[in-house]
Structure formats: C-alpha cells, structure tokens
Design a protein around this motif. Structure first.
Motif, PDB file in Angstrom:
ATOM      1  N   VAL A 163       7.827   3.871   3.516  1.00 12.91           N
ATOM      2  CA  VAL A 163       6.467   4.133   3.036  1.00 12.91           C
ATOM      3  C   VAL A 163       6.128   5.622   3.142  1.00 12.91           C
ATOM      4  O   VAL A 163       5.817   6.269   2.145  1.00 12.91           O
ATOM      5  CB  VAL A 163       5.428   3.283   3.803  1.00 12.91           C
ATOM      6  CG1 VAL A 163       4.016   3.611   3.312  1.00 12.91           C
ATOM      7  CG2 VAL A 163       5.712   1.796   3.610  1.00 12.91           C
ATOM      8  N   TYR A 164       6.199   6.158   4.358  1.00  7.40           N
ATOM      9  CA  TYR A 164       5.782   7.548   4.550  1.00  7.40           C
ATOM     10  C   TYR A 164       6.705   8.533   3.826  1.00  7.40           C
ATOM     11  O   TYR A 164       6.226   9.440   3.133  1.00  7.40           O
ATOM     12  CB  TYR A 164       5.721   7.883   6.035  1.00  7.40           C
ATOM     13  CG  TYR A 164       5.224   9.284   6.311  1.00  7.40           C
ATOM     14  CD1 TYR A 164       3.870   9.538   6.510  1.00  7.40           C
ATOM     15  CD2 TYR A 164       6.096  10.371   6.357  1.00  7.40           C
ATOM     16  CE1 TYR A 164       3.400  10.814   6.744  1.00  7.40           C
ATOM     17  CE2 TYR A 164       5.634  11.653   6.588  1.00  7.40           C
ATOM     18  CZ  TYR A 164       4.298  11.873   6.784  1.00  7.40           C
ATOM     19  OH  TYR A 164       3.842  13.149   7.010  1.00  7.40           O
ATOM     20  N   ALA A 165       8.012   8.390   3.995  1.00  9.73           N
ATOM     21  CA  ALA A 165       8.944   9.360   3.401  1.00  9.73           C
ATOM     22  C   ALA A 165       8.819   9.444   1.883  1.00  9.73           C
ATOM     23  O   ALA A 165       8.757  10.550   1.330  1.00  9.73           O
ATOM     24  CB  ALA A 165      10.383   9.029   3.812  1.00  9.73           C
ATOM     25  N   PRO A 166       8.748   8.319   1.154  1.00 10.80           N
ATOM     26  CA  PRO A 166       8.551   8.442  -0.305  1.00 10.80           C
ATOM     27  C   PRO A 166       7.252   9.143  -0.673  1.00 10.80           C
ATOM     28  O   PRO A 166       7.233   9.989  -1.575  1.00 10.80           O
ATOM     29  CB  PRO A 166       8.552   6.982  -0.777  1.00 10.80           C
ATOM     30  CG  PRO A 166       9.340   6.252   0.246  1.00 10.80           C
ATOM     31  CD  PRO A 166       9.020   6.918   1.549  1.00 10.80           C
ATOM     32  N   MET A 167       6.149   8.810   0.035  1.00 13.07           N
ATOM     33  CA  MET A 167       4.870   9.441  -0.287  1.00 13.07           C
ATOM     34  C   MET A 167       4.899  10.934   0.018  1.00 13.07           C
ATOM     35  O   MET A 167       4.367  11.743  -0.750  1.00 13.07           O
ATOM     36  CB  MET A 167       3.743   8.765   0.495  1.00 13.07           C
ATOM     37  CG  MET A 167       2.349   9.176   0.034  1.00 13.07           C
ATOM     38  SD  MET A 167       1.978   8.497  -1.603  1.00 13.07           S
ATOM     39  CE  MET A 167       0.515   9.432  -2.049  1.00 13.07           C
ATOM     40  N   ALA A 226      -1.852   5.695  -5.891  1.00 21.19           N
ATOM     41  CA  ALA A 226      -0.442   5.614  -5.493  1.00 21.19           C
ATOM     42  C   ALA A 226      -0.313   5.349  -3.991  1.00 21.19           C
ATOM     43  O   ALA A 226       0.508   4.528  -3.556  1.00 21.19           O
ATOM     44  CB  ALA A 226       0.279   6.908  -5.864  1.00 21.19           C
ATOM     45  N   ALA A 227      -1.131   6.040  -3.195  1.00 24.20           N
ATOM     46  CA  ALA A 227      -1.074   5.859  -1.746  1.00 24.20           C
ATOM     47  C   ALA A 227      -1.497   4.451  -1.340  1.00 24.20           C
ATOM     48  O   ALA A 227      -0.869   3.819  -0.485  1.00 24.20           O
ATOM     49  CB  ALA A 227      -1.961   6.898  -1.054  1.00 24.20           C
ATOM     50  N   VAL A 228      -2.565   3.948  -1.955  1.00 19.11           N
ATOM     51  CA  VAL A 228      -3.051   2.604  -1.630  1.00 19.11           C
ATOM     52  C   VAL A 228      -2.008   1.552  -1.988  1.00 19.11           C
ATOM     53  O   VAL A 228      -1.704   0.645  -1.188  1.00 19.11           O
ATOM     54  CB  VAL A 228      -4.385   2.324  -2.357  1.00 19.11           C
ATOM     55  CG1 VAL A 228      -4.770   0.851  -2.225  1.00 19.11           C
ATOM     56  CG2 VAL A 228      -5.492   3.206  -1.799  1.00 19.11           C
ATOM     57  N   ILE A 229      -1.437   1.649  -3.180  1.00 16.36           N
ATOM     58  CA  ILE A 229      -0.457   0.658  -3.631  1.00 16.36           C
ATOM     59  C   ILE A 229       0.799   0.707  -2.771  1.00 16.36           C
ATOM     60  O   ILE A 229       1.324  -0.339  -2.342  1.00 16.36           O
ATOM     61  CB  ILE A 229      -0.114   0.885  -5.114  1.00 16.36           C
ATOM     62  CG1 ILE A 229      -1.336   0.576  -5.988  1.00 16.36           C
ATOM     63  CG2 ILE A 229       1.069   0.024  -5.542  1.00 16.36           C
ATOM     64  CD1 ILE A 229      -1.186   0.986  -7.439  1.00 16.36           C
ATOM     65  N   LEU A 230       1.296   1.906  -2.509  1.00 18.38           N
ATOM     66  CA  LEU A 230       2.511   2.037  -1.703  1.00 18.38           C
ATOM     67  C   LEU A 230       2.279   1.518  -0.283  1.00 18.38           C
ATOM     68  O   LEU A 230       3.110   0.784   0.264  1.00 18.38           O
ATOM     69  CB  LEU A 230       2.958   3.504  -1.657  1.00 18.38           C
ATOM     70  CG  LEU A 230       4.187   3.806  -0.790  1.00 18.38           C
ATOM     71  CD1 LEU A 230       5.411   3.057  -1.299  1.00 18.38           C
ATOM     72  CD2 LEU A 230       4.457   5.312  -0.741  1.00 18.38           C
ATOM     73  N   ALA A 231       1.158   1.892   0.323  1.00 13.26           N
ATOM     74  CA  ALA A 231       0.865   1.464   1.694  1.00 13.26           C
ATOM     75  C   ALA A 231       0.711  -0.043   1.783  1.00 13.26           C
ATOM     76  O   ALA A 231       1.278  -0.692   2.675  1.00 13.26           O
ATOM     77  CB  ALA A 231      -0.395   2.156   2.203  1.00 13.26           C
ATOM     78  N   ALA A 232      -0.068  -0.621   0.860  1.00  8.10           N
ATOM     79  CA  ALA A 232      -0.323  -2.059   0.898  1.00  8.10           C
ATOM     80  C   ALA A 232       0.952  -2.858   0.649  1.00  8.10           C
ATOM     81  O   ALA A 232       1.285  -3.789   1.400  1.00  8.10           O
ATOM     82  CB  ALA A 232      -1.392  -2.427  -0.129  1.00  8.10           C
ATOM     83  N   THR A 233       1.681  -2.477  -0.396  1.00 11.23           N
ATOM     84  CA  THR A 233       2.907  -3.208  -0.738  1.00 11.23           C
ATOM     85  C   THR A 233       3.983  -3.022   0.317  1.00 11.23           C
ATOM     86  O   THR A 233       4.605  -3.990   0.777  1.00 11.23           O
ATOM     87  CB  THR A 233       3.433  -2.735  -2.104  1.00 11.23           C
ATOM     88  OG1 THR A 233       2.409  -2.875  -3.092  1.00 11.23           O
ATOM     89  CG2 THR A 233       4.652  -3.540  -2.514  1.00 11.23           C
ATOM     90  N   GLY A 234       4.202  -1.767   0.714  1.00 12.19           N
ATOM     91  CA  GLY A 234       5.250  -1.483   1.681  1.00 12.19           C
ATOM     92  C   GLY A 234       4.997  -2.135   3.024  1.00 12.19           C
ATOM     93  O   GLY A 234       5.906  -2.724   3.632  1.00 12.19           O
ATOM     94  N   THR A 235       3.774  -2.063   3.514  1.00 13.68           N
ATOM     95  CA  THR A 235       3.446  -2.659   4.816  1.00 13.68           C
ATOM     96  C   THR A 235       3.570  -4.173   4.763  1.00 13.68           C
ATOM     97  O   THR A 235       4.099  -4.794   5.697  1.00 13.68           O
ATOM     98  CB  THR A 235       2.016  -2.272   5.234  1.00 13.68           C
ATOM     99  OG1 THR A 235       1.919  -0.844   5.284  1.00 13.68           O
ATOM    100  CG2 THR A 235       1.662  -2.851   6.596  1.00 13.68           C
ATOM    101  N   PHE A 236       3.105  -4.778   3.687  1.00 13.86           N
ATOM    102  CA  PHE A 236       3.203  -6.232   3.533  1.00 13.86           C
ATOM    103  C   PHE A 236       4.664  -6.675   3.572  1.00 13.86           C
ATOM    104  O   PHE A 236       5.034  -7.601   4.319  1.00 13.86           O
ATOM    105  CB  PHE A 236       2.561  -6.656   2.212  1.00 13.86           C
ATOM    106  CG  PHE A 236       2.635  -8.128   1.942  1.00 13.86           C
ATOM    107  CD1 PHE A 236       1.677  -8.988   2.457  1.00 13.86           C
ATOM    108  CD2 PHE A 236       3.661  -8.654   1.169  1.00 13.86           C
ATOM    109  CE1 PHE A 236       1.743 -10.360   2.212  1.00 13.86           C
ATOM    110  CE2 PHE A 236       3.741 -10.016   0.918  1.00 13.86           C
ATOM    111  CZ  PHE A 236       2.780 -10.869   1.447  1.00 13.86           C
TER     112      PHE A 236
END
Length: 412
Positions: free
Chosen positions: A138-142, A361-371
């Motif tokens: 999550v963090y590294a891609p963002m 982008a941050a919201v989608i990546l965080a929500a999807t990745g964390t889930f």
C-alpha cells in the motif's frame, strides 16, 4: 553536496523519530484505557522496528527505484544497494544515505498511525504481519506514484510532505481495519475515557515539535522554503486548535484540553500536503477549516454510523488529510514556491482536479489494499484477541506488563 542541507536533513530525521516515539506512542497511550497502555505503545514502537527493516530490504526500492510504467519502482535499490554518499537521486544536495533514511521514518510513522483505529483488540501477531505487508503493498506504491516519479507525479499532483501518502492512506486504512475487526466490547454501552491526559498532552506536544522535521524535512534543503514550511506548519496547527476550542465551547459549553490538542493535530495534518506550496494567510485558513471538518467527522459522522475508530485515526488523519490535499489545489501559489503550481485561486483550476485524483487514488488504494491484506492474514491467524483477553486488557493478557503497579507484587 551542501553540508548545511545535509545537517538539516539529519536533524529532521531525528525530529520525526521523536515524533514517532515518544510522540505518537504517548499521544495514543494516554488516550486508551489503563488496561491497554503498553499494548498501544508496543504497536507504535514495533512498527518503527519492522518498517525500518522492510524499507531497507525492499520498500525503498519499490518507492524510489527506476520507474516501471508509472506504478512501481524497480528493484535496483534492494537492500539499499547503490545508496551511498553521492547526491540523492542525482539532483539533490544531500547524500543518498540521508534521503533514504528520511523516507524510512516517514513510512514507519504512517503504519503506526493506523494502530489508533484498532487499539485494544487487534492481536499482536496480526499486527506484526500487517506491519510487513501494508508498507509493501500500500504505502510503497503510493509513495512511488506521488514522490518517486509515478503517474500522479507525472500528472502534477502536489503533496509536499505526505497528505495523500501518509495521512489519507493511514486514516482510511485505520477505518477499514476498524470495520473489519469490529468494535470494542461494550463500545456502545458505556463511555470510553482516556486514562491519562497528561501523557496525551506530552505526546501531542512531541508530535507538534516533530512535525517541523516531518514537513520541513520534505524541503530537502535548509533554505527559504524550509523557513516558510516552519511558519505555515505552526500557524495551521494554532488556527485549528483555536477553531476546535471555539466549536467545542459553543456546542459542549466547555472547551477541553483533549479537544483543543486534537484540533491542533488536525491542523498540522491538514497543512502537510501544502506546507511548502501555500502562503501563510492560506495556512491560517487551511488550519481553521480543518477544525470543523474533523470535529464534525468525529462527533457526528462517527456517532451516527457507529463505527469504532478507537483513537480517531480516520477522523483526524483521514479527514484532515483529504481536506489538506484538496486545499492545496485551491491555495497553492508559485509566488511562494516556483517548483510548484498555482491552484484554483491563482488561476489554475486544473490543479484542483489533480488533487482530487490524488485523494481518490489514495482512498481506493488504502481501502482495497487494507481489506485484502487483513482478509489474507485472517486465513492463517485470528485478527482479533479473544473476548476474555480484551476485557482483561492486552497489557496483562498478552504482554504480562501492566503499565502501572499499584502495590508490591509477591515474588513467585
């Protein structure tokens, strides 16, 4: 190479470390119940240890390695290979060592912030695995998208010190984790009060102190922009603290120390993405508006939706991060930083569009990745401690380390 710039970055790294521990550890530790002080501080401290190693081994390379299609960095910096005394990224005036270490502490505190949403109920084993997987996927891609030459960077999205990369990612991830793991036992049945406001305030003060390194370090030099960042950071925090105090005084008929300090932290979060791109008057406005944004998110949105974000990681970091990223697209001015772009108020509405894209982008990546990460972890180990362990408190039930001893204990 500039020795003044290098000295400042090394000091900024130390400030961010102080911001992490003791700052965030005490801030969170003071807010939880007496039964979970040690476990909460462990989440912050252990995240620093784990993410530091992950970042050296592969995280930094995924973020700042040779760009692959605008989405991820290459593997050329694995194990910090090729990082030395030369100028960082070939263009900066600081050693690559210093730049890479600054990114280590940014990544580590981002993970620690997430723990605030799930304090008192996540299993420690699950947290350890999460602290390895989340910064990787999550963090590294963002970080690469925004700072490492990825697609958001190429688009022109502005994030001076981590509004999207740090605060939106951590805040949204904390909310998703809280929803997946579920609320604390008796969450809606009784009031959960902070156990030590003194520790909390010391943590808040340490966070504010460290924030000068967090935002100022992102200038990557010790010149005029760094000085601007110090001022915008400070006045935004002060304005938001005053804003929260006045709102609380109006609606609750009394201002509280916890509320006022929380407001200040919200202002510091909100100014982070635009700290080096906006003027001082704009920073005042950004901080002032951050107060109602976060206050009503915590006291109304959270109340009505009944989710248990234990220490309001989403309400403060997520919401203030979203507001700050959007505000950067409104207030950014090339008059204060020629390396940035003008925002909406200065004749460039397109910048606001770029900022909204970054937020999405941050919201989608965080929500999807964390889930996905938490669901994968749950296939192998429980995400949550047992009901009995939770009611006893994790300090005793897991760590066997109560934060306070009220009497002399007999030797076994």
């Amino acid at each position: 190479m500039d020795t003044g710039d290098t000295t400042w970055i090394l000091f900024a790294i130390a400030l961010v470390l102080f911001m992490h521990v003791p700052g965030l550890a005490l801030f969170y530790g003071g807010l939880v119940s007496e039964r979970n002080v040690v476990s909460t501080m462990m989440h912050s401290f252990v995240s620093l240890l784990i993410v530091s190693v992950v970042w050296v081994l592969w995280g930094y390379s995924l973020s700042y390695g040779t760009d692959i299609g605008g989405f991820i960095g290459g593997l050329n910096y694995l194990g910090f290979k090729g990082i030395g005394e030369e100028a960082a990224l070939g263009t900066l005036t600081i050693p690559h060592y210093s730049f890479a270490m600054l990114q280590v502490v940014y990544a580590a505190i981002t993970v620690a912030i997430i723990s605030g949403g799930i304090a008192g109920r996540i299993s420690f084993s699950a947290w350890v695995i999460f602290a390895v997987l989340w910064p990787t996927f999550v963090y590294a891609p963002m970080a690469h998208w925004v700072w490492g030459g990825g697609w958001l960077f190429q688009m022109g999205e502005l994030d001076f010190a981590g509004g999207t990369v740090v605060h939106i990612l951590s805040g949204v991830s904390a909310l998703v984790a809280a929803l997946i793991i579920g609320p604390r036992q008796g969450y809606l049945d009784y009031e959960h009060r902070p156990h030590n406001i003194v520790l909390f305030l010391f943590g808040a003060a340490a966070l504010w102190f460290g924030w000068f390194g967090f935002n100022g370090g992102s200038a990557l030099a010790s010149g005029g922009i760094t000085s601007l960042v110090f001022v915008t950071t400070h006045v935004a925090g002060a304005a938001a603290g005053i804003g929260w105090l006045l709102i609380e005084w109006k609606f609750r008929k009394r201002p509280t120390l916890i509320g006022t300090a929380t407001g200040a932290i919200a202002g510091l979060v909100a100014i982070t993405p635009g700290a080096g791109y906006v003027s001082i008057p704009s920073a005042l406005v950004i901080g002032l508006i951050a107060a109602p944004v976060c206050y009503f998110s915590i006291n109304f949105l959270k109340f009505h939706l009944r989710y248990d974000d234990t220490l309001d990681a989403f309400g403060v970091h997520g919401m203030a991060g979203i507001w700050g990223a959007i505000a950067t697209g409104v207030f950014a001015s090339k008059e204060v930083n020629s390396d940035g772009n003008n925002g909406l108020l200065y004749g460039n509405p397109e910048q606001l569009f770029h900022q909204v894209n970054g937020v999405a982008a941050a919201v989608i990546l965080a929500a999807t990745g964390t889930f996905v990460i938490l669901k994968i972890i749950s296939l192998f180990i429980p995400l949550r401690v047992s009901k009995e362990e939770e009611l006893i408190g994790l300090d005793v039930s897991f760590h066997e380390e109560p934060a306070y001893h009220s009497e002399i204990q007999p030797v076994d």
